[in-house]
Write an enzyme that holds these catalytic residues in place. Structure first.
Site, PDB file in Angstrom:
ATOM      1  N   LYS A  76       0.830  -1.208   0.000  1.00 40.40           N
ATOM      2  CA  LYS A  76       0.000   0.000   0.000  1.00 40.40           C
ATOM      3  C   LYS A  76       0.868   1.262   0.000  1.00 40.40           C
ATOM      4  O   LYS A  76       0.382   2.340  -0.312  1.00 40.40           O
ATOM      5  CB  LYS A  76      -0.964   0.005   1.184  1.00 40.40           C
ATOM      6  N   ASP A  77       2.157   1.134   0.357  1.00 42.71           N
ATOM      7  CA  ASP A  77       3.065   2.276   0.353  1.00 42.71           C
ATOM      8  C   ASP A  77       3.818   2.426  -0.959  1.00 42.71           C
ATOM      9  O   ASP A  77       4.537   3.409  -1.163  1.00 42.71           O
ATOM     10  CB  ASP A  77       4.105   2.133   1.474  1.00 42.71           C
ATOM     11  N   THR A 120      -6.715   9.244  12.416  1.00 41.73           N
ATOM     12  CA  THR A 120      -6.238   8.515  11.241  1.00 41.73           C
ATOM     13  C   THR A 120      -5.516   9.497  10.337  1.00 41.73           C
ATOM     14  O   THR A 120      -5.938  10.655  10.206  1.00 41.73           O
ATOM     15  CB  THR A 120      -7.367   7.837  10.459  1.00 41.73           C
ATOM     16  N   ARG A 124      -8.425   8.305   2.729  1.00 41.79           N
ATOM     17  CA  ARG A 124      -9.326   7.216   2.355  1.00 41.79           C
ATOM     18  C   ARG A 124     -10.229   6.843   3.525  1.00 41.79           C
ATOM     19  O   ARG A 124     -11.464   6.690   3.368  1.00 41.79           O
ATOM     20  CB  ARG A 124      -8.502   5.995   1.925  1.00 41.79           C
ATOM     21  N   ARG A 125      -9.637   6.686   4.699  1.00 40.32           N
ATOM     22  CA  ARG A 125     -10.434   6.322   5.874  1.00 40.32           C
ATOM     23  C   ARG A 125     -11.363   7.457   6.269  1.00 40.32           C
ATOM     24  O   ARG A 125     -12.535   7.227   6.625  1.00 40.32           O
ATOM     25  CB  ARG A 125      -9.508   5.955   7.046  1.00 40.32           C
ATOM     26  N   ARG A 142       0.124  11.155  12.611  1.00 39.80           N
ATOM     27  CA  ARG A 142       1.249  10.437  12.034  1.00 39.80           C
ATOM     28  C   ARG A 142       1.936   9.689  13.164  1.00 39.80           C
ATOM     29  O   ARG A 142       1.694   9.923  14.344  1.00 39.80           O
ATOM     30  CB  ARG A 142       2.260  11.409  11.394  1.00 39.80           C
ATOM     31  N   ARG A 148       0.547   5.732  17.970  1.00 36.90           N
ATOM     32  CA  ARG A 148      -0.870   5.942  17.654  1.00 36.90           C
ATOM     33  C   ARG A 148      -1.770   5.303  18.710  1.00 36.90           C
ATOM     34  O   ARG A 148      -2.736   5.915  19.166  1.00 36.90           O
ATOM     35  CB  ARG A 148      -1.189   5.383  16.265  1.00 36.90           C
ATOM     36  N   CYS A 235      -1.012   7.629  -3.682  1.00 40.33           N
ATOM     37  CA  CYS A 235      -1.289   6.654  -2.625  1.00 40.33           C
ATOM     38  C   CYS A 235      -2.034   7.269  -1.447  1.00 40.33           C
ATOM     39  O   CYS A 235      -2.583   6.552  -0.617  1.00 40.33           O
ATOM     40  CB  CYS A 235       0.021   6.027  -2.145  1.00 40.33           C
TER      41      CYS A 235
END
Length: 293
Positions: A76-77, A120, A124-125, A142, A148, A235
């Protein structure tokens, strides 16, 4: 000796170690080579420092300079644009690609009160969570998995949304309070999958990596990433995608679901196609999404 480049974070190291152990089990000697990337040293939002590609550029530079032989990426990165001289030598079996919630007091998404502060760093989220209409207050964050989750433990946030695969690889699934259904939140293209990159002309390394390849996972993530590329989205764009190889009436087929965040909500579509044409399926679904925006 195969020199495996990895970022220094706990998650990147865990992923690299997993690949190293798989190669060692096949009889290869493997050395882990730590690489520092811009994404690791900067705390600015990803969209300000070049998107999630900042996590991979230093690894790719090391590959091209022959300082390492392979690099392990979270797919995904990995930017969708190819790099001359490099190739994905193997895409192994995928972890569960779904997102998860880590919330205070063991709460689920539906149990969070209106106005609950949820962290987040993913547009996208944010797009998909806002589309659920739960009245959550979403804030950008971040940092690594530890920092987190600590924001929830310290009471700074009511919950954070993370990739389940990362917590699985770190042995921290016990902290998950809910695994989010893709019907609610589709994961990032390639989420949960690893890409093992190497030089395209390194025949010995390509041969060593071949046993790690999972063809069904490659087909699925290729369709997801092609959808992202066709949308001409970076991305960090609000794009979700999840493909699976399923048994159709005439044998295996590829099923792809896509979500595109846009002003006023999230557009969701799905399509299916032959397993041997994931690029075509990804392009077709992306074009359909664009036609309906």
């Amino acid at each position: 000796m195969i020199r495996l480049g990895t970022r220094r974070s706990a998650l990147a190291t865990a992923q690299a170690t997993h690949v190293a152990e798989s190669l060692r089990a096949l009889g290869h000697e493997v050395e882990l080579v730590p690489i520092v990337t811009t994404g690791d040293t900067s705390r600015a939002p990803l969209e300000q420092i070049g998107g999630t590609g900042v996590f991979v550029s230093a690894l790719r530079d090391a590959l091209l300079a022959h300082e390492i032989d392979i690099a392990v990426h979270s797919l995904k990165d990995l930017p969708t644009a190819p790099v001359d001289g490099l190739t994905l030598g193997a895409i192994p079996l995928r972890e569960d690609p779904r997102d998860v919630l880590v919330a205070r007091d063991g709460l689920s998404l539906g149990e969070l009160q209106t106005g609950a502060l949820v962290g987040t760093g993913s547009p996208r989220r944010v797009a998909q969570l806002e589309a659920l209409g739960l009245g959550l207050e979403l804030t950008g964050i971040r940092g690594n998995v530890d920092s987190r989750i600590a924001m929830v433990a310290d009471g700074k946030l009511d919950a954070v949304v993370l990739a389940r695969a990362g917590l699985a690889r770190l042995g921290r699934l016990s902290e998950v309070t809910e695994t989010l259904d893709p019907i609610q939140v589709l994961p990032a293209p390639g989420q949960g999958a690893l890409g093992i990159e190497c030089r395209a002309d390194d025949a010995a390394v390509l041969t060593a990596l071949a046993p790690l390849e999972d063809p069904a996972v490659r087909a699925a993530v290729t369709a997801e990433r092609q959808m992202l590329a066709t949308l001409e989205a970076g991305c960090t764009a609000p794009v979700g995608a999840l493909a699976e190889v399923v048994e159709g009436e005439d044998g295996p087929e590829l099923w792809l679901r896509g979500a595109l965040g846009q002003e006023g909500g999230v557009r969701r579509l799905s399509a299916n196609g032959p397993v041997d044409d994931p690029h075509g399926l990804g392009r077709a679904l992306a074009n359909e999404l664009l036609e309906q925006t």
